[in-house]
Design a protein around this motif. Structure first.
Motif, mmCIF file in Angstrom:
data_model
loop_
_atom_site.group_PDB
_atom_site.id
_atom_site.type_symbol
_atom_site.label_atom_id
_atom_site.label_comp_id
_atom_site.label_asym_id
_atom_site.label_seq_id
_atom_site.Cartn_x
_atom_site.Cartn_y
_atom_site.Cartn_z
ATOM 1 N N LYS A 99 -10.183 2.506 -1.409
ATOM 2 C CA LYS A 99 -9.345 2.505 -0.212
ATOM 3 C C LYS A 99 -8.420 1.294 -0.179
ATOM 4 C CE LYS A 99 -12.597 5.360 2.339
ATOM 5 N NZ LYS A 99 -13.621 5.438 3.410
ATOM 6 N N GLU A 100 -8.847 0.197 -0.787
ATOM 7 C CA GLU A 100 -7.992 -0.979 -0.866
ATOM 8 C C GLU A 100 -6.903 -0.813 -1.919
ATOM 9 O OE1 GLU A 100 -6.637 -4.853 0.012
ATOM 10 O OE2 GLU A 100 -7.959 -3.482 1.069
ATOM 11 N N ALA A 143 -15.682 7.882 -2.133
ATOM 12 C CA ALA A 143 -14.513 7.760 -3.002
ATOM 13 C C ALA A 143 -14.921 7.127 -4.332
ATOM 14 C CB ALA A 143 -13.431 6.927 -2.328
ATOM 15 N N SER A 175 -7.556 4.677 -7.923
ATOM 16 C CA SER A 175 -8.475 5.742 -7.538
ATOM 17 C C SER A 175 -7.864 7.101 -7.863
ATOM 18 C CB SER A 175 -8.796 5.618 -6.042
ATOM 19 O OG SER A 175 -9.742 6.590 -5.649
ATOM 20 N N LYS A 179 -3.442 10.822 -0.149
ATOM 21 C CA LYS A 179 -4.585 10.099 0.402
ATOM 22 C C LYS A 179 -5.688 9.982 -0.645
ATOM 23 C CE LYS A 179 -3.784 11.634 5.190
ATOM 24 N NZ LYS A 179 -4.391 12.318 6.361
ATOM 25 N N VAL A 180 -6.490 8.931 -0.503
ATOM 26 C CA VAL A 180 -7.612 8.760 -1.419
ATOM 27 C C VAL A 180 -8.557 9.945 -1.297
ATOM 28 C CG1 VAL A 180 -9.656 7.363 -1.943
ATOM 29 C CG2 VAL A 180 -7.484 6.242 -1.428
ATOM 30 N N THR A 217 -6.089 10.395 -5.871
ATOM 31 C CA THR A 217 -5.495 10.754 -4.589
ATOM 32 C C THR A 217 -5.183 12.241 -4.536
ATOM 33 O OG1 THR A 217 -3.257 10.206 -5.370
ATOM 34 C CG2 THR A 217 -4.507 8.458 -4.264
ATOM 35 N N PRO A 275 -5.542 2.385 -3.735
ATOM 36 C CA PRO A 275 -5.459 3.810 -4.063
ATOM 37 C C PRO A 275 -4.947 4.075 -5.476
ATOM 38 C CG PRO A 275 -4.593 3.402 -1.866
ATOM 39 C CD PRO A 275 -4.816 2.057 -2.490
ATOM 40 N N SER A 314 -16.026 3.188 -2.664
ATOM 41 C CA SER A 314 -15.115 3.504 -1.559
ATOM 42 C C SER A 314 -14.315 2.281 -1.121
ATOM 43 C CB SER A 314 -15.901 4.056 -0.370
ATOM 44 O OG SER A 314 -16.506 5.292 -0.692
ATOM 45 N N GLU A 346 0.795 -1.213 0.000
ATOM 46 C CA GLU A 346 0.000 0.000 0.000
ATOM 47 C C GLU A 346 0.837 1.277 0.000
ATOM 48 O OE1 GLU A 346 -2.639 -0.803 3.333
ATOM 49 O OE2 GLU A 346 -4.241 -1.041 1.882
#
Length: 405
Positions: free
Chosen positions: A161-162, A182, A167, A173-174, A169, A164, A157, A28
């Motif tokens: 979050k799992e 998210a 996604s 952070k997401v 950022t 990023p 979301s 991560e």
């Protein structure tokens, strides 16, 4: 979340059709994501479980549903479908001219609403809202209620979050919107595969139609575009601006989903903002009404009067549901009429109040207001519709065929 990570890891030594896939491990940290990103893109649901996927092409759910004369449906959450409210909703449909249910299978947070097989890569994102999907489908079949599976796609979301790197950022952070939600990145084809494989699970349950919702970038994305960190995937080097790239990605996802589901004998529908029909393309969210419509069997515009500003010279659309729907239908008919093979139009109608629009008491939506929207559709040649109420509490004694010739 272990199974999501297992799905997204690269498996050392997997050999498929003579191709050896490289090994990799997801971590991560931003640095390790950057290092392993290319390798992770090689992984997909198809490689995770090829044997099971191939069996699906011959899969028969055992359920039989006929497409109604015209779909007249209601939205049903996973909680409602698996709880005591289901009996009330069944009774509503059985005692009226309604004939369909749109049931959450992947809901707004990104969770499944039923438990798949324990070895499924989606087991850890599943909630047990619908504890016995087979029993639910049997009831729908017995009552001749047409089942539509709702899959929320890019608002997710759980996956954001799992993962990023799939996604958007901001400052490491997401990113979430003002409601704490998210989104995942429509440019990333891993996300496409992830959602379409969930759609195939819904087909296995017996659903006759897959309805994709939140097929878009976050609202107002054009204002956040430059401040968020995200990848463009295969769209990086396209000779077009970011607005056009977003349209390409969203449209391509819809085309991909329909192609992937084409062998399963189900229809594909997409929910879309109503205002998208009034524009060439939406600048932030990537929805082009005509191009999406070209790639689906059914288009479901969300035309809730409460969600419009002063379009069509209607100062307060929430207070004039008949007029708003009438004016919208004229525009949509023109847009769809220009397509060679237009999809079925099946708009979402409003069966809820919008207190956020008023400083005093909100306009109440009851029998007259719901019937006004339905009548406006029929008068403009649109025979199908869906009713939205987030709490699944629908107005009683509505004539769902009012004004229909």
């Amino acid at each position: 979340m272990g199974n999501i990570q297992n799905w997204l890891k690269i498996f050392t030594g997997i050999i498929l059709l003579g191709i050896i896939l490289p090994a990799g491990v997801y971590a991560e940290t931003e640095e390790s994501v950057a290092v392993s990103k290319h390798a992770e893109r090689e992984t997909s649901i198809e490689l995770y479980d090829v044997e099971k996927r191939m069996k699906r092409f011959a899969f028969d759910s055992g359920f039989h549903f006929e497409y109604p004369d015209a779909v007249r449906g209601i939205y049903v959450t996973g909680n409602s479908a698996g709880g005591s409210k289901f009996e009330d909703l069944l009774n509503l449909v059985e005692t009226t001219d309604l004939n369909a249910m749109v049931i959450d299978i992947k809901e707004d947070h990104g969770n499944l609403t039923f438990k798949p097989d324990e070895d499924s890569p989606y087991a850890d994102i599943a909630e047990n809202y619908i504890s016995d999907p087979e029993a639910m489908m049997k009831v729908l079949e017995e009552n001749e209620i047409y089942p539509i599976a709702r899959i929320v796609v890019f608002k997710d979301s759980v996956l954001a979050k799992e993962r990023p790197d799939l996604s958007f950022t901001e400052n490491g952070k997401v990113w979430v919107n003002n409601r704490g939600e998210a989104f995942v990145n429509p440019f990333e084809k891993e996300v496409w595969e992830y959602n379409v494989e969930i759609a195939k699970l819904a087909v296995e349950l017996g659903f006759q139609e897959i309805q994709f919702d939140y097929v878009r970038f976050p609202e107002g994305f054009e204002k956040k575009d430059e401040s968020l960190s995200y990848t463009h995937g295969d769209y990086e080097d396209l000779d077009m601006n970011n607005i056009k790239k977003r349209v390409e990605a969203v449209t391509d996802f819809v085309a991909y989903a329909r192609e992937e589901l084409s062998t399963y004998g189900v229809d594909v529908s997409v929910d879309i903002f109503g205002y998208a029909a009034t524009l060439e393309e939406t600048p932030g969210i990537g929805q082009n009404f005509s191009r999406i419509s070209d790639n689906v069997d059914i288009i479901s515009s969300m035309i809730y009067p409460s969600h419009w500003t002063s379009y069509f010279d209607i100062e307060k659309p929430d207070t004039e549901p008949y007029r708003l729907v009438t004016e919208y239908a004229k525009v949509e008919n023109e847009v769809l009429g220009a397509l060679d093979s237009p999809p079925v139009s099946r708009p979402w109608l409003q069966d809820f109040e919008a207190p956020w629009l008023y400083s005093g008491p909100a306009k109440q939506y009851g029998k007259a207001e719901v019937e006004a929207q339905i009548r406006a559709l029929y008068e403009n040649g649109i025979d199908e519709f869906l009713l939205w109420n987030a709490s699944n509490v629908y107005t009683e004694n509505v004539d769902y065929l009012i004004g229909k010739e």
